[in-house]
Design a protein around this motif. Sequence first.
Motif, short mmCIF file in Angstrom:
data_model
loop_
_atom_site.label_atom_id
_atom_site.label_comp_id
_atom_site.label_asym_id
_atom_site.label_seq_id
_atom_site.Cartn_x
_atom_site.Cartn_y
_atom_site.Cartn_z
N ASP A 1 0.97 -1.34 -0.17
CA ASP A 1 -0.08 -0.18 -0.24
C ASP A 1 0.88 1.15 0.06
N VAL A 2 0.41 2.14 -0.87
CA VAL A 2 1.33 3.44 -1.09
C VAL A 2 0.07 4.75 -0.63
N ILE A 3 0.24 5.42 0.26
CA ILE A 3 -0.68 6.42 0.53
C ILE A 3 0.11 7.83 0.05
N VAL A 4 -0.75 8.52 -0.71
CA VAL A 4 0.02 9.79 -1.24
C VAL A 4 -1.07 10.84 -0.78
N ILE A 5 -0.52 11.85 0.05
CA ILE A 5 -1.29 12.89 0.45
C ILE A 5 -1.02 14.17 -0.31
N CYS A 6 -2.10 14.61 -1.15
CA CYS A 6 -1.76 15.76 -1.91
C CYS A 6 -1.65 17.11 -1.41
N GLY A 7 -0.89 17.93 -1.39
CA GLY A 7 -0.70 19.22 -0.77
C GLY A 7 -1.41 20.19 -1.65
N ARG A 8 -1.91 21.23 -0.79
CA ARG A 8 -2.50 22.46 -1.51
C ARG A 8 -2.29 23.53 -1.02
N TYR A 9 -2.83 24.71 -1.51
CA TYR A 9 -2.95 26.00 -0.89
C TYR A 9 -1.21 26.20 -0.85
N GLU A 10 -1.24 27.37 0.37
CA GLU A 10 0.11 27.51 0.87
C GLU A 10 1.05 26.35 1.27
N GLY A 11 0.49 25.27 1.76
CA GLY A 11 1.10 24.23 2.11
C GLY A 11 0.28 23.50 3.29
N VAL A 12 1.21 22.45 3.69
CA VAL A 12 0.55 21.58 4.70
C VAL A 12 1.26 21.80 6.22
N ASP A 13 0.14 21.69 7.08
CA ASP A 13 0.75 21.78 8.58
C ASP A 13 1.99 20.87 8.66
N GLU A 14 3.07 21.56 9.13
CA GLU A 14 4.39 20.89 9.04
C GLU A 14 4.35 19.36 9.88
N ARG A 15 3.42 19.36 10.69
CA ARG A 15 3.54 18.27 11.50
C ARG A 15 2.93 17.11 10.78
N VAL A 16 2.35 17.19 9.73
CA VAL A 16 1.99 16.05 8.82
C VAL A 16 3.25 15.61 8.24
N ALA A 17 4.38 16.37 7.78
CA ALA A 17 5.48 15.82 7.39
C ALA A 17 6.54 15.28 8.57
N LYS A 18 6.36 16.05 9.39
CA LYS A 18 7.29 15.38 10.70
C LYS A 18 6.58 13.95 11.39
N TYR A 19 5.44 13.91 11.62
CA TYR A 19 4.66 12.82 12.37
C TYR A 19 4.01 11.66 11.52
N ILE A 20 3.62 12.05 10.58
CA ILE A 20 2.35 11.41 9.84
C ILE A 20 3.04 10.69 8.39
N ALA A 21 3.60 11.40 7.56
CA ALA A 21 4.22 11.28 6.42
C ALA A 21 5.77 10.39 6.62
N ASP A 22 5.88 9.37 5.69
CA ASP A 22 7.22 8.80 5.77
C ASP A 22 8.11 9.90 5.13
N GLU A 23 7.94 10.38 4.22
CA GLU A 23 8.80 11.29 3.24
C GLU A 23 7.89 12.06 2.38
N GLU A 24 8.65 13.19 2.16
CA GLU A 24 8.08 14.37 1.25
C GLU A 24 8.84 14.28 -0.12
N ILE A 25 7.94 13.96 -1.12
CA ILE A 25 8.59 13.71 -2.48
C ILE A 25 7.87 15.19 -3.50
N SER A 26 9.03 15.39 -4.16
CA SER A 26 8.63 16.44 -5.18
C SER A 26 9.00 16.00 -6.57
N ILE A 27 8.26 16.17 -7.61
CA ILE A 27 8.50 15.86 -8.80
C ILE A 27 9.50 16.63 -9.75
N GLY A 28 9.65 17.77 -9.15
CA GLY A 28 10.60 18.72 -9.68
C GLY A 28 10.66 19.95 -9.16
#
Length: 215
Positions: free
Chosen positions: A108-135
Amino acid sequence: MTFHIVTIFPEIFDSYLNEGILKRAQDENKIEIKVYNLRDFANDKHKTVDDTPYGGGPGMVLKVEPIYKCIEHVKSKNGKGGVKVILTSAKGKKYTQKKAESLKDYSDVIVICGRYEGVDERVAKYIADEEISIGEYVLTGGELPAMVIVDSVSRLLKDVLGNKESLKSESHKKSGQKDFPVYTRPEVFESWQVPNVLLSGNHEQINNWRIQKKK
Protein backbone atom coordinates in the motif's frame (compact mmCIF):
# COMPACT_ATOMS: atom_id res chain seq x y z
CA MET A 1 -0.72 -3.16 -4.90
CA THR A 2 -3.11 -0.49 -3.69
CA PHE A 3 -2.61 3.25 -4.09
CA HIS A 4 -4.49 5.51 -1.69
CA ILE A 5 -4.76 9.17 -2.72
CA VAL A 6 -5.82 11.81 -0.21
CA THR A 7 -7.10 15.02 -1.81
CA ILE A 8 -9.70 17.76 -1.58
CA PHE A 9 -10.41 17.42 -5.31
CA PRO A 10 -11.13 13.72 -5.92
CA GLU A 11 -12.78 14.30 -9.30
CA ILE A 12 -9.45 15.43 -10.78
CA PHE A 13 -8.37 11.79 -10.99
CA ASP A 14 -11.41 10.40 -12.79
CA SER A 15 -10.12 10.67 -16.35
CA TYR A 16 -6.42 9.93 -16.11
CA LEU A 17 -6.66 6.95 -13.78
CA ASN A 18 -9.43 5.36 -15.82
CA GLU A 19 -7.79 5.32 -19.23
CA GLY A 20 -5.17 3.21 -21.00
CA ILE A 21 -2.73 1.00 -19.14
CA LEU A 22 -3.84 2.11 -15.68
CA LYS A 23 -7.45 1.23 -16.43
CA ARG A 24 -6.46 -2.19 -17.77
CA ALA A 25 -4.27 -2.82 -14.74
CA GLN A 26 -7.22 -2.07 -12.46
CA ASP A 27 -9.62 -4.18 -14.52
CA GLU A 28 -7.20 -7.10 -14.29
CA ASN A 29 -6.68 -6.58 -10.53
CA LYS A 30 -2.99 -5.83 -10.94
CA ILE A 31 -3.44 -2.58 -9.01
CA GLU A 32 -6.18 -0.88 -7.02
CA ILE A 33 -6.55 2.91 -6.75
CA LYS A 34 -8.62 4.44 -3.97
CA VAL A 35 -9.23 8.19 -3.78
CA TYR A 36 -10.27 9.76 -0.47
CA ASN A 37 -11.95 13.14 -0.10
CA LEU A 38 -10.15 14.82 2.78
CA ARG A 39 -13.31 16.78 3.63
CA ASP A 40 -14.95 13.52 4.70
CA PHE A 41 -12.53 13.49 7.65
CA ALA A 42 -13.06 17.09 8.77
CA ASN A 43 -14.19 17.75 12.33
CA ASP A 44 -16.93 20.34 11.71
CA LYS A 45 -20.19 20.55 9.80
CA HIS A 46 -18.62 22.88 7.24
CA LYS A 47 -16.01 20.24 6.31
CA THR A 48 -13.15 22.65 6.98
CA VAL A 49 -9.75 21.28 6.00
CA ASP A 50 -7.64 24.46 5.97
CA ASP A 51 -6.92 27.51 8.14
CA THR A 52 -4.71 30.60 8.27
CA PRO A 53 -1.03 30.09 9.16
CA TYR A 54 0.25 30.81 12.66
CA GLY A 55 2.53 33.83 12.63
CA GLY A 56 0.70 35.37 9.70
CA GLY A 57 1.45 35.22 6.01
CA PRO A 58 -0.40 34.67 2.74
CA GLY A 59 -2.63 31.78 1.81
CA MET A 60 -4.20 28.93 3.72
CA VAL A 61 -2.66 25.81 5.24
CA LEU A 62 -4.11 22.28 5.20
CA LYS A 63 -4.92 21.19 8.74
CA VAL A 64 -3.26 18.27 10.45
CA GLU A 65 -6.39 16.76 12.09
CA PRO A 66 -8.33 15.59 8.99
CA ILE A 67 -5.15 14.26 7.39
CA TYR A 68 -4.31 12.29 10.53
CA LYS A 69 -7.85 10.85 10.71
CA CYS A 70 -7.77 9.86 7.03
CA ILE A 71 -4.37 8.15 7.24
CA GLU A 72 -5.36 6.27 10.39
CA HIS A 73 -8.54 5.14 8.63
CA VAL A 74 -6.59 3.84 5.64
CA LYS A 75 -3.98 2.11 7.78
CA SER A 76 -6.63 0.41 9.90
CA LYS A 77 -8.05 -1.34 6.84
CA ASN A 78 -4.89 -1.95 4.79
CA GLY A 79 -1.17 -2.44 4.91
CA LYS A 80 -0.55 -6.03 5.91
CA GLY A 81 2.32 -6.10 3.40
CA GLY A 82 3.78 -2.73 4.29
CA VAL A 83 2.55 0.86 4.00
CA LYS A 84 4.43 3.88 2.64
CA VAL A 85 3.01 7.35 3.34
CA ILE A 86 4.12 10.10 0.96
CA LEU A 87 3.42 13.82 1.17
CA THR A 88 3.74 15.67 -2.14
CA SER A 89 5.62 18.88 -1.50
CA ALA A 90 7.70 21.42 -3.45
CA LYS A 91 10.33 21.15 -0.72
CA GLY A 92 10.47 17.36 -0.81
CA LYS A 93 13.18 15.10 -2.20
CA LYS A 94 13.30 14.97 -5.99
CA TYR A 95 11.41 12.01 -7.42
CA THR A 96 13.47 9.61 -9.53
CA GLN A 97 13.17 6.27 -11.28
CA LYS A 98 15.17 4.76 -8.42
CA LYS A 99 12.53 5.96 -5.97
CA ALA A 100 9.76 4.51 -8.16
CA GLU A 101 11.59 1.17 -8.11
CA SER A 102 11.77 1.26 -4.30
CA LEU A 103 8.02 1.86 -3.95
CA LYS A 104 6.89 -1.12 -6.02
CA ASP A 105 7.53 -3.58 -3.18
CA TYR A 106 4.96 -2.05 -0.82
CA SER A 107 1.45 -3.46 -0.63
CA ASP A 108 0.00 0.00 0.00
CA VAL A 109 1.24 3.46 -0.97
CA ILE A 110 -0.60 6.45 0.49
CA VAL A 111 -0.14 9.81 -1.25
CA ILE A 112 -1.23 12.99 0.52
CA CYS A 113 -1.83 15.77 -1.99
CA GLY A 114 -0.64 19.14 -0.76
CA ARG A 115 -2.66 22.29 -1.57
CA TYR A 116 -2.82 26.05 -0.98
CA GLU A 117 0.13 27.62 0.83
CA GLY A 118 1.16 24.26 2.17
CA VAL A 119 0.43 21.57 4.74
CA ASP A 120 0.80 21.80 8.51
CA GLU A 121 4.42 20.78 9.14
CA ARG A 122 3.32 18.16 11.66
CA VAL A 123 2.08 16.06 8.74
CA ALA A 124 5.61 15.90 7.33
CA LYS A 125 7.21 15.33 10.74
CA TYR A 126 4.88 12.78 12.29
CA ILE A 127 2.52 11.29 9.68
CA ALA A 128 4.31 11.01 6.33
CA ASP A 129 7.32 8.78 5.84
CA GLU A 130 8.78 11.25 3.37
CA GLU A 131 8.11 14.30 1.23
CA ILE A 132 8.45 14.00 -2.54
CA SER A 133 8.73 16.65 -5.24
CA ILE A 134 8.49 15.83 -8.94
CA GLY A 135 10.64 18.81 -9.95
CA GLU A 136 12.08 22.17 -9.04
CA TYR A 137 8.92 24.17 -9.67
CA VAL A 138 5.69 24.91 -7.81
CA LEU A 139 2.26 23.53 -8.70
CA THR A 140 -1.17 24.58 -7.43
CA GLY A 141 -1.57 21.19 -5.77
CA GLY A 142 -0.22 17.70 -5.31
CA GLU A 143 -2.71 15.91 -7.52
CA LEU A 144 -0.43 15.86 -10.58
CA PRO A 145 2.52 14.51 -8.56
CA ALA A 146 0.22 11.83 -7.13
CA MET A 147 -0.70 10.72 -10.65
CA VAL A 148 2.98 10.70 -11.62
CA ILE A 149 3.77 8.42 -8.68
CA VAL A 150 0.89 6.05 -9.42
CA ASP A 151 1.77 5.85 -13.12
CA SER A 152 5.53 5.42 -12.69
CA VAL A 153 5.22 2.72 -10.02
CA SER A 154 2.33 0.82 -11.63
CA ARG A 155 4.19 0.22 -14.88
CA LEU A 156 6.97 -1.51 -12.92
CA LEU A 157 4.65 -4.12 -11.46
CA LYS A 158 4.45 -7.61 -12.92
CA ASP A 159 2.37 -7.94 -16.08
CA VAL A 160 1.11 -4.33 -16.04
CA LEU A 161 2.90 -3.47 -19.28
CA GLY A 162 1.94 -5.47 -22.35
CA ASN A 163 5.60 -6.16 -23.15
CA LYS A 164 7.89 -6.63 -20.14
CA GLU A 165 10.92 -6.12 -22.42
CA SER A 166 9.99 -2.43 -22.41
CA LEU A 167 11.39 -2.13 -18.88
CA LYS A 168 14.84 -3.49 -19.69
CA SER A 169 16.34 -0.70 -21.77
CA GLU A 170 14.20 2.36 -21.06
CA SER A 171 15.45 5.75 -19.97
CA HIS A 172 16.68 6.09 -16.36
CA LYS A 173 16.96 2.34 -15.83
CA LYS A 174 20.40 3.33 -14.61
CA SER A 175 21.27 6.79 -13.37
CA GLY A 176 21.84 9.11 -16.32
CA GLN A 177 20.86 6.48 -18.88
CA LYS A 178 18.63 7.52 -21.77
CA ASP A 179 16.82 5.15 -24.10
CA PHE A 180 17.90 4.81 -27.73
CA PRO A 181 15.94 6.64 -30.48
CA VAL A 182 13.16 4.71 -32.22
CA TYR A 183 11.65 5.04 -35.71
CA THR A 184 8.79 3.51 -37.68
CA ARG A 185 7.25 3.76 -41.18
CA PRO A 186 7.53 5.60 -43.49
CA GLU A 187 11.23 5.18 -44.21
CA VAL A 188 11.41 8.75 -45.58
CA PHE A 189 9.17 11.66 -44.58
CA GLU A 190 9.75 15.25 -45.75
CA SER A 191 13.30 14.15 -46.70
CA TRP A 192 13.89 13.00 -43.10
CA GLN A 193 15.50 9.58 -43.38
CA VAL A 194 15.45 6.67 -40.94
CA PRO A 195 19.11 5.78 -40.09
CA ASN A 196 20.43 3.23 -42.57
CA VAL A 197 21.69 0.89 -39.87
CA LEU A 198 18.10 0.23 -38.74
CA LEU A 199 17.21 -0.87 -42.27
CA SER A 200 20.24 -3.12 -42.67
CA GLY A 201 18.84 -6.25 -41.06
CA ASN A 202 22.19 -6.69 -39.28
CA HIS A 203 21.15 -7.23 -35.69
CA GLU A 204 24.66 -6.95 -34.29
CA GLN A 205 25.15 -3.55 -35.92
CA ILE A 206 21.70 -2.42 -34.82
CA ASN A 207 22.41 -3.48 -31.23
CA ASN A 208 25.77 -1.68 -31.24
CA TRP A 209 24.11 1.47 -32.64
CA ARG A 210 21.47 1.36 -29.91
CA ILE A 211 24.08 0.91 -27.19
CA GLN A 212 26.01 3.89 -28.56
CA LYS A 213 22.91 6.07 -28.71
CA LYS A 214 21.95 5.26 -25.11
CA LYS A 215 25.07 6.94 -23.72
